[in-house]
Design a protein around this motif. Structure first.
Motif, PDB file in Angstrom:
ATOM      1  N   ARG A 311       0.836  -1.209   0.000  1.00 24.64           N
ATOM      2  CA  ARG A 311       0.000   0.000   0.000  1.00 24.64           C
ATOM      3  C   ARG A 311       0.869   1.257   0.000  1.00 24.64           C
ATOM      4  NH1 ARG A 311      -3.039  -3.065   3.682  1.00 24.64           N
ATOM      5  NH2 ARG A 311      -2.117  -1.932   5.458  1.00 24.64           N
ATOM      6  N   ARG A 314       2.205   2.191  -3.364  1.00 20.05           N
ATOM      7  CA  ARG A 314       1.228   2.769  -4.294  1.00 20.05           C
ATOM      8  C   ARG A 314       0.953   4.235  -4.012  1.00 20.05           C
ATOM      9  NH1 ARG A 314      -0.728  -2.561  -3.710  1.00 20.05           N
ATOM     10  NH2 ARG A 314      -2.110  -2.009  -1.971  1.00 20.05           N
ATOM     11  N   ASP A 315       1.546   4.745  -2.911  1.00 19.96           N
ATOM     12  CA  ASP A 315       1.407   6.154  -2.545  1.00 19.96           C
ATOM     13  C   ASP A 315       2.592   6.911  -3.151  1.00 19.96           C
ATOM     14  OD1 ASP A 315       1.530   8.653  -1.269  1.00 19.96           O
ATOM     15  OD2 ASP A 315       0.571   7.876   0.546  1.00 19.96           O
ATOM     16  N   GLN A 316       2.341   7.697  -4.209  1.00 22.52           N
ATOM     17  CA  GLN A 316       3.408   8.358  -4.952  1.00 22.52           C
ATOM     18  C   GLN A 316       4.172   9.387  -4.100  1.00 22.52           C
ATOM     19  OE1 GLN A 316       4.380   7.306  -7.985  1.00 22.52           O
ATOM     20  NE2 GLN A 316       2.842   5.721  -7.537  1.00 22.52           N
ATOM     21  N   ASP A 317       3.474  10.047  -3.183  1.00 22.02           N
ATOM     22  CA  ASP A 317       4.159  11.016  -2.316  1.00 22.02           C
ATOM     23  C   ASP A 317       5.171  10.319  -1.410  1.00 22.02           C
ATOM     24  OD1 ASP A 317       2.769  13.111  -3.394  1.00 22.02           O
ATOM     25  OD2 ASP A 317       1.195  13.109  -1.851  1.00 22.02           O
ATOM     26  N   ARG A 318       4.764   9.163  -0.876  1.00 26.56           N
ATOM     27  CA  ARG A 318       5.687   8.406  -0.018  1.00 26.56           C
ATOM     28  C   ARG A 318       6.890   7.919  -0.818  1.00 26.56           C
ATOM     29  NH1 ARG A 318       3.994   6.794   5.067  1.00 26.56           N
ATOM     30  NH2 ARG A 318       1.813   7.238   5.571  1.00 26.56           N
TER      31      ARG A 318
END
Length: 333
Positions: A311, A314-318
């Protein structure tokens, strides 16, 4: 009948009657000191056995060990020698006044001498001499009475020369203790105790220096148990004492995995590959859905952890923040 030559034990008794035993030992040269100490040992050991060890062995449920010194089992004999040594240590230092009945005087000395000897031996290996749970540990355990009590038992155990067979901690004994302490006679109490031990260790490790000094260091002085009999099945080995618990093995494996992941990312980044692609792929292989088993066949990265990492990826900012951190490490190296 020829007259018997006086022994070192006779000399010790004579010096004790004169009140000069401690002074003589303190001022003796090495050979004389060893002779007098050996004589004191000859006087002390039967008194310690009848005045202390025999009763302890009966209460431990060791009827054979309560027969005589020669019948003591290996571990019981080690404890007996430790107690005798502690009493001899005090006898040759505290016998400063005339003592008519040395055996009776030693009987009155046994308890304090063996307690002090026990504390000295604990101090020599770095264990706490009077284990108590510090306030930060009590707070970290939420003030739970059983967990605090277990923490003190663990601090006691690390300074005890005994071992728990092939285990680090005496789980069976503490399972019975937990049942008595909590009143919960759960058939799976041993599983609960293992979880409780892990919970206490997690809090202890938060103070890394304290943990290494008072837990990990003393624990490393325990002797690895050697099986008295050969394994029943040919070609099999007796279980060894594993000084790493489950949490420590997992932590070690994750550190090694992180090192390998960082090495792989650094190699690919220096080869000119796209940072976002490199970070996402390597982290997924190492910790995410692509994570495999450890070399010993155990699953150190749980399915839940893999899904959580998936998950995050899938978070582009992370991903962007991770890429920045990785590039900083690579540049620093």
């Amino acid at each position: 009948m020829p007259r018997r030559s006086p022994t070192a034990a006779d000399e010790v008794r004579g010096l004790a009657r004169l009140g000069t035993l401690a002074t003589t030992v303190a001022n003796a040269d090495e050979p004389q000191r060893l002779r007098l100490t050996g004589g004191a040992y000859s006087v002390v050991y039967p008194v310690v056995y009848t005045g202390l060890t025999q009763g302890l062995e009966r209460r431990r449920g060791h009827p054979a060990c309560a027969v005589s010194v020669r019948h003591l089992a290996d571990d019981c004999l080690d404890r007996f020698h430790d107690d005798v040594e502690a009493v001899v240590h005090d006898v040759v230092r505290r016998a400063t006044a005339p003592i008519d009945n040395l055996d009776a005087w030693i009987c009155g000395l046994i308890n304090s001498a063996t307690v002090n000897g026990h504390r000295r031996r604990r101090g020599e290996i770095g264990a706490l001499q009077r284990p108590r749970a510090p306030k930060w540990l009590v707070d970290g355990l939420g003030g739970d009475r059983w967990l605090v009590h277990l923490a003190v038992q663990m601090l006691n155990w690390v300074g005890n020369p005994a071992t728990a067979g092939s285990q680090v901690w005496p789980v069976d004994s503490w399972t019975a203790l937990r049942c008595r302490f909590t009143g919960d006679w759960d058939p799976a109490a041993d599983v609960d105790v293992r979880h409780d031990i892990e919970a206490v260790l997690r809090v202890m490790r938060a103070k890394r220096e304290w943990y290494e000094r008072y837990v990990e260091g003393p624990l490393g002085h325990k002797h690895v148990p050697v099986p008295r009999f050969a394994p029943e099945s040919p070609g099999t080995l007796a279980p060894a004492l594993d000084l790493l618990d489950v949490g420590e093995r997992d932590d070690l494996y994750m550190r090694e995995l992180a090192h390998l992941a960082m090495t792989a990312m650094r190699t690919r980044l220096l080869a000119g590959e796209d940072p976002r692609t490199v970070v996402a792929e390597v982290i997924n292989v190492a910790f995410g859905d692509g994570a495999g088993l450890a070399m010993d066949g155990t699953q150190h990265v749980s399915d839940a952890t893999g899904e959580h990492v998936g998950r995050l990826l899938r978070d582009q900012d992370r991903i962007s923040r991770i890429v920045v951190a990785v590039l900083a490490v690579v540049e620093d190296r």
